[in-house]
Every structure is written in C-alpha cells, then in structure tokens.
Design an enzyme around this catalytic site. Structure first.
Site, PDB file in Angstrom:
ATOM      1  N   HIS A 321      -2.978   2.595   4.370  1.00 54.40           N
ATOM      2  CA  HIS A 321      -3.604   1.436   3.739  1.00 54.40           C
ATOM      3  C   HIS A 321      -2.657   0.247   3.617  1.00 54.40           C
ATOM      4  O   HIS A 321      -3.119  -0.897   3.548  1.00 54.40           O
ATOM      5  CB  HIS A 321      -4.128   1.804   2.355  1.00 54.40           C
ATOM      6  N   GLY A 322      -1.374   0.489   3.566  1.00 56.55           N
ATOM      7  CA  GLY A 322      -0.459  -0.635   3.431  1.00 56.55           C
ATOM      8  C   GLY A 322       0.991  -0.213   3.525  1.00 56.55           C
ATOM      9  O   GLY A 322       1.358   0.891   3.108  1.00 56.55           O
TER      10      GLY A 322
END
Length: 474
Positions: A321-322
């Site tokens: 996600h990041g």
C-alpha cells in the site's frame, strides 16, 4: 493531471465519446477500441509512462508464451522466475527505490557515515494494480490454470482496461478471457452499469469529498484530544470507504456498459466482527490475490505455519500500500491480530450472526491503527494515535466546528447513516440469499433519487477543485 472518473472532463467528454466509438465499431474490432481508448486515458496523465506500460505488457505476453512452450521442460520454471523478477523489478524501482535509499541513508547516518541520495522517482499511476494482474497471469499459465492468449490485442486490452486500470478491482485474465473473446451487450446490462456508475460517482463526489475536510482537520491538528481524534478517525475511515468503494462501483458499472461483469470488491467491511472477517470484506480482489499468490505458496510450498504465513502476508500487504514504515506497521498490526484471533478462537465468517459488541470491538481496533494508513508516516500517525489514547486530554468538537462547515457535518451524519443502512439492506445479498442488492436494484422510486443525487454531485464537482481518488497513491 489524469482523466479521473470523478471529473466533468471524463463524465461529459471522454466517456460519451468512448462509448459512441465503442458501439459504432464492429464487434470483432471492439477490443481495439478498448485498447486505444485505455492508452489515451493513461497517456493523458504522462505520455512517457505509457512506454513503460506497453513494455510491461509485451514482457508478460512474451513470457507467458515461453512458459507454455517449455511446459514439460525444466527450463519452464526459470522462464516464470525471470518473468516475475522483471515485473517485481519494475514495481520495486518505481515504488520502493526512494524508500530503500532513505532507509539506508538513515542507517548510514546513525553510524557516522556519509549518506547518499537518489533523485525523487515519480510513481506511475496504477503500477501496483496492473503489475499484480500481470503477475497473476504468468503464475496462472505456469500452474496450468490458464492458457496464454495468442491475441496480443486481447491481452493488452485486459492489462490496460481503463475502468479498473488506476485502482482496481484487480482482475485475472482467466476469469475474463471468454468475455474478451465474446461478450453479450444488452440495454438491461448497460442501464444497470450506468446506474452503478452514477451511484459510485455520488459516493465519491457527494459523500467522500464532502466529508474530506474532517480528515484535513485531523491531519493538521497539532495535538488532537480524545474526542477530536475519535470523530476524525471515524469520519476519515468513512471517507476512505466511500472514496474507494465509489471508484470500484464506477469501475464495475463501466465494465457492465461494455458487456463485462467484474467481481465485487467490497462487502460491507465495517460490519465485520473480527479483523480476519474485515480483510475478507475490504478490497476483496486484493485479499484473494494475496491468498492465492503469496499466502498459499508460503504455507504449502515453503511449509510455513499458518501464523507465520498470515503475519508475513499481511505485513507485505501493508508495504504494497505504501513505501513507508507506517504502512508496514499497519499491515503487521492486522496480521498480528489475525494470528491472535485464530489462537483464541474469535475468528468470524461472513455468515456469523451479527453482534453489535463484536462489531464495535473490532472497529475500535481498526480505528486505532487507521492513522498508520491515513497519515502515511510514523510521526503524524503517532500524533493522532496519542490523541486516541487520551494523552492530549479530552478535547472537544469546538475547534472542528470552526474548521469545517455545517454542511460538512451534515454529510458526516449522512455517511454514517448510509454505511449502516446499506449494510442492513444488502446483508441477504452478500449471504447469497437474494440475487440483487440495493445498489443493483435501481428501479421505481430509486431512479429519481439516483438522478437527483447525481445532479447534486455534478453541482458540487463544478464548484470544487480537482479531487483524485485516495487509492491513486498506491
């Protein structure tokens, strides 16, 4: 700036022109129309990154054919390994190179060495999603779950299909192969798709964007109190839900308008009664991808225990996600709680009878760790989490009421009511009892309400600035 679904440019120019071109094109050439329209959609943001996009498409198309050609040869696995390595190398460079260099530089500074720096790398839109689709295609061909297509146009249209290109749902070619070869178009399906698109548009523009100032306030507040933090996190989590599920609704609706049937991507996630159940309801296509291509290989092929495989999978999901430690901790927290639930026997399923206590007990944990996801960095996340722990006092909503408008607070109430009401009305659909949910049965009195909501959303969009989808950053 890309052409996002929630923009006047897309709704009133790109989409009508594309659909007109699609339906006047002879049936056998419509995949060409999808491909060219999708490339135009992507190139509107950065034409140079379209070259990377095409290169990844060619790479996976070629390696799938090589895997099939050497299926009965020991070399087959090495073709798979090389193909997967190429995909991961591209994703790793563009998404994680800066994070890796920063981490190494921090470590070097801590031991008195001179750090080195890397020029900021721009993250190509949708690279996490279309790379995962390409990886699934190669693995499915290797496993024999799918046969590689010899039609480059069909495969390229699948990878670039603009309705789901930027933020999913994550599709699999084996599930859509027949639809790309032959699909049925009907006015009923088109109307259903248009209604689904309008609904997603309303969820994004009228609900998510209207309550966004609360999230902005939460991120800007220097020392939010307990009340500020709780209200801010709850509303921010609703904003993320309406934003992302709204995108998924629009993607599914656009697919229907072209004769495609996509898998649902959300199943009332905030009605979950355990973290394990939440993960089965939120971003369903990602959950299933991680299960089939990461969790099961770790458990079956490498012999890892269920607990270790679960924790590792969720931690890597956070990293997907990041590129920041906060996302890793968010994923690890989810994974750790899922392991704990399995150990103490509190795992629930989609068919578990609803319990208000179990629901809000689970949501309390999710709300506490959401700042790690929402803030995207440790310092801001801890600032909010300390407020949730009451370390900054009780606080109040007075400052928030000065920051945001009464209309924003009104839509906060609307968002909370919508989430609870839709969960109640759709539960029979998601349990497989009814064939349609409230989002699909758009007829009778629902039609004027839908169009009134769309008109209000368009009015709001025309008055506000550009607002991209939150999941575009992933």
């Amino acid at each position: 700036m890309t052409v996002v679904f929630s923009s006047n440019l897309f709704v009133f120019l790109f989409l009508p022109l594309f659909l007109a071109a699609y339906y006047i094109t002879p049936t056998r050439w419509r995949n060409w129309t999808i491909l060219l329209g999708s490339y135009l959609f992507y190139a509107w943001w950065r034409p140079d990154f379209l070259l990377l996009f095409v290169a990844i498409t060619l790479w996976n198309y070629a390696f799938a054919l090589l895997i099939q050609k050497y299926r009965d040869h020991p070399r087959c696995f090495y073709w798979l390994l090389l193909g997967v390595t190429g995909d991961l190398a591209a994703l790793g460079y563009f998404k994680y190179a800066n994070f890796g260099v920063e981490s190494i530089s921090t470590l070097m500074l801590s031991v008195g060495l001179n750090p080195f720096f890397l020029e900021t790398i721009i993250l190509p839109l949708g690279i996490s999603f279309y790379t995962f689709q390409a990886l699934a295609y190669l693995v499915d061909v290797y496993r024999g779950d799918a046969k590689p297509t010899r039609s480059f146009i069909n495969f390229a249209a699948f990878i670039s299909f603009f309705p789901q290109l930027i933020a999913g749902p994550i599709l699999r070619y084996r599930n859509l192969e027949r639809q790309f070869e032959k699909r049925t178009h009907s006015m009923a399906l088109f109307s259903l798709g248009a209604s689904r698109f309008l609904l997603g548009f309303i969820k994004k523009v009228l609900i998510a964007d209207s309550i966004a100032p609360v999230a902005t306030y939460l991120m800007a507040a220097p020392d939010p109190g307990f009340v500020d933090s709780v209200f801010g996190v709850v509303i921010s989590s609703l904003q993320l839900y309406f934003d992302f599920s709204g995108y998924s609704d629009m993607a599914i609706g656009l697919g229907m308008m072209m004769g495609f049937k996509f898998q649902e991507n959300f199943n009332q996630p905030y009605t979950c009664q355990s973290v394990t159940e939440f993960w089965r309801r939120w971003h369903i296509t990602l959950t299933q991808w991680l299960r089939d291509y990461l969790y099961r290989p770790l458990k079956r092929s490498l012999g890892w225990s269920v607990a270790v495989a679960t924790f590792t999978t969720l931690t890597l999901a956070g990293l997907w996600h990041g590129a920041d430690l906060s996302f890793v901790l968010w994923g690890a927290s989810l994974g750790g709680m899922m392991v704990l639930e399995r150990w103490i026997g509190t795992v629930t399923t989609l068919s578990t009878p609803y319990s208000l206590w179990k629901n809000y007990r689970t949501m309390a944990f999710l709300w506490f760790i959401w700042p790690l996801f929402l803030a995207g960095n440790i310092d801001d996340a801890w600032r909010i989490m300390s407020g949730l722990l009451g370390m900054n006092g009780w606080g109040s909503l007075h400052n928030l009421s000065l920051w945001v408008s009464p209309m924003t607070l009104f839509f906060c109430v609307v968002a909370m009511f919508w989430e609870r009401a839709s969960a109640y009305y759709n539960k029979r659909f998601y349990l497989g009892i009814d064939k349609s949910n409230v989002y699909q049965d758009v007829s009778g009195w629902r039609v004027p309400i839908l169009w009134c909501g769309f008109a209000l959303a368009v009015t709001r969009l025309s008055a506000e600035s550009f607002s991209p989808f939150l999941y575009f950053q992933f």
